[in-house]
Write an enzyme that holds these catalytic residues in place. Sequence first.
Site, PDB file in Angstrom:
ATOM      1  N   VAL A  19       0.620  -1.294  -0.309  1.00 47.26           N
ATOM      2  CA  VAL A  19       0.066  -0.010   0.334  1.00 47.26           C
ATOM      3  C   VAL A  19       0.882   1.021  -0.088  1.00 47.26           C
ATOM      4  CG1 VAL A  19      -1.575   1.117   1.468  1.00 47.26           C
ATOM      5  CG2 VAL A  19      -1.468  -0.922   0.913  1.00 47.26           C
ATOM      6  N   CYS A  20       2.039   0.861   0.939  1.00 48.06           N
ATOM      7  CA  CYS A  20       3.199   2.355   0.344  1.00 48.06           C
ATOM      8  C   CYS A  20       3.455   2.646  -0.337  1.00 48.06           C
ATOM      9  CB  CYS A  20       4.387   2.725   1.812  1.00 48.06           C
ATOM     10  SG  CYS A  20       2.913   1.438   3.583  1.00 48.06           S
ATOM     11  N   ALA A  21       4.012   1.353  -1.187  1.00 52.44           N
ATOM     12  CA  ALA A  21       4.344   1.690  -2.472  1.00 52.44           C
ATOM     13  C   ALA A  21       3.645   2.266  -3.639  1.00 52.44           C
ATOM     14  CB  ALA A  21       4.890   0.691  -3.339  1.00 52.44           C
TER      15      ALA A  21
END
Length: 154
Positions: free
Chosen positions: A45-47
Amino acid sequence: MSEIKIGDKIQDFRLRDQKQKEVHLYDFSGKKVLLSFHPLAWTSVCAEQMKSLEENHEMFTRLNTVAFGISVDPIPSKRAWAKELGITHIKLLSDFWPHGEVARAYGIFREKEGVSQRANIIIDEEKKVIFFEEYPMHELPDMAKIANVLEQGR
């Protein structure tokens, strides 16, 4: 730990980006700034959150906005991750040491996990908070909502 509120003047910081360059928040007077906090590099999700910033770089430029991705990861990790994701325009800032200092100052550090909350903060040209939203850790922030806030602030 202070809680960020709309209308507050944002606390200044100096952090280093993935290229080891120092970024001083108050150097961006006259521009809006999006501080996009994410818990950890190398997670899905951070990517997606950081790729979304990169994909919207031209919109940010058009709207007189500088976007930063911020997490507690060390600079070498940020550098390798930026390369892996193809991030060339967005600065990924390291809030590594003192660990989570900026996230703590903004009231979004998660002590138990040792990471920041997933959150977006938008400040205006006078360094005042015009948008603040926290997201569940597994949820990708809505870039259309960010764009709408930036458009209204023109």
